[in-house]
Motif scaffolding. Structure first.
Motif, PDB file in Angstrom:
ATOM      1  N   CYS A  56       0.831  -1.208   0.000  1.00 50.94           N
ATOM      2  CA  CYS A  56       0.000   0.000   0.000  1.00 50.94           C
ATOM      3  C   CYS A  56       0.867   1.259   0.000  1.00 50.94           C
ATOM      4  N   CYS A  57       1.951   1.228   0.751  1.00 51.79           N
ATOM      5  CA  CYS A  57       2.856   2.385   0.827  1.00 51.79           C
ATOM      6  C   CYS A  57       3.698   2.525  -0.438  1.00 51.79           C
ATOM      7  N   LYS A  58       3.899   1.427  -1.123  1.00 52.80           N
ATOM      8  CA  LYS A  58       4.735   1.437  -2.321  1.00 52.80           C
ATOM      9  C   LYS A  58       3.953   1.790  -3.586  1.00 52.80           C
ATOM     10  N   PHE A  59       2.674   1.396  -3.620  1.00 50.85           N
ATOM     11  CA  PHE A  59       1.918   1.518  -4.875  1.00 50.85           C
ATOM     12  C   PHE A  59       0.649   2.355  -4.790  1.00 50.85           C
ATOM     13  N   LEU A  60       0.205   2.690  -3.600  1.00 44.84           N
ATOM     14  CA  LEU A  60      -0.997   3.508  -3.426  1.00 44.84           C
ATOM     15  C   LEU A  60      -0.639   4.739  -2.614  1.00 44.84           C
ATOM     16  N   PRO A 104       7.006   8.894   0.619  1.00 45.08           N
ATOM     17  CA  PRO A 104       8.294   9.477   0.996  1.00 45.08           C
ATOM     18  C   PRO A 104       8.717   9.158   2.432  1.00 45.08           C
ATOM     19  N   PHE A 105       7.811   8.624   3.229  1.00 44.92           N
ATOM     20  CA  PHE A 105       8.122   8.324   4.627  1.00 44.92           C
ATOM     21  C   PHE A 105       8.303   6.825   4.880  1.00 44.92           C
ATOM     22  N   LEU A 106       8.271   6.051   3.821  1.00 47.09           N
ATOM     23  CA  LEU A 106       8.486   4.609   3.933  1.00 47.09           C
ATOM     24  C   LEU A 106       9.983   4.336   4.013  1.00 47.09           C
TER      25      LEU A 106
END
Length: 162
Positions: A56-60, A104-106
């Protein structure tokens, strides 16, 4: 766990059956659907760990509110205009979103650098623990393409429902 490509292929195969499933829910069965999805949500999330995936953090990207932006800015100790200039853009639906993906915060270990101040959309994701599953069917179907847990929840629910 399925890779992102495998998940997208599996979700695409299941898309028609998911739409049909939701279309065939009778009004008197809506509460039962919520209950069943919530039970399967708890079971699936007892085995799937979001930190193993972070798709979810990578693609959404989440839709951001002014409150989200204020809280993230404070967490980073920067002023809102600077935060907006650095991290925010307006998308085609006129929603405020991050300028790029992955988030950007992952961090590289899939932890969120601002977890305690993450946007509400991130807190609520993937929405399978919330009421009114049928009313949100379109977002749930979309999420089967990005969240292995959502995909698995609905595959299990469809089998049980029969």
């Amino acid at each position: 766990m399925l890779s992102p490509d495998e998940l997208k292929k599996s979700a695409k195969k299941a898309e028609i059956s998911n739409k049909t499933f939701f279309r065939n829910i009778k009004p008197g069965k809506i509460n039962l659907l919520d209950k069943l999805v919530h039970i399967e949500n708890d079971k699936v999330f007892s085995t799937i760990k979001c930190l193993d995936c972070a798709y979810c953090c990578k693609f959404l990207g989440p839709r951001l509110t002014q409150r989200d932006i204020r809280e993230m800015s404070q967490a980073l100790n920067i002023k809102v205009p600077e935060f907006e200039k650095t991290y925010i853009r307006t998308d085609e639906d006129n929603d405020m979103v991050f300028t790029s993906l992955p988030c950007p915060f992952l961090e590289t270990d899939n932890y969120c650098r601002i977890y305690e101040n993450r946007p509400r959309a991130c807190r609520d994701y993937p929405h399978t623990h919330q009421p009114e599953i049928l009313r949100k069917k379109d977002i749930h179907i979309k999420n089967t393409f990005y969240c292995p847990a959502v995909y698995e929840i609905f595959e299990k629910v469809k089998k049980i429902w029969k």
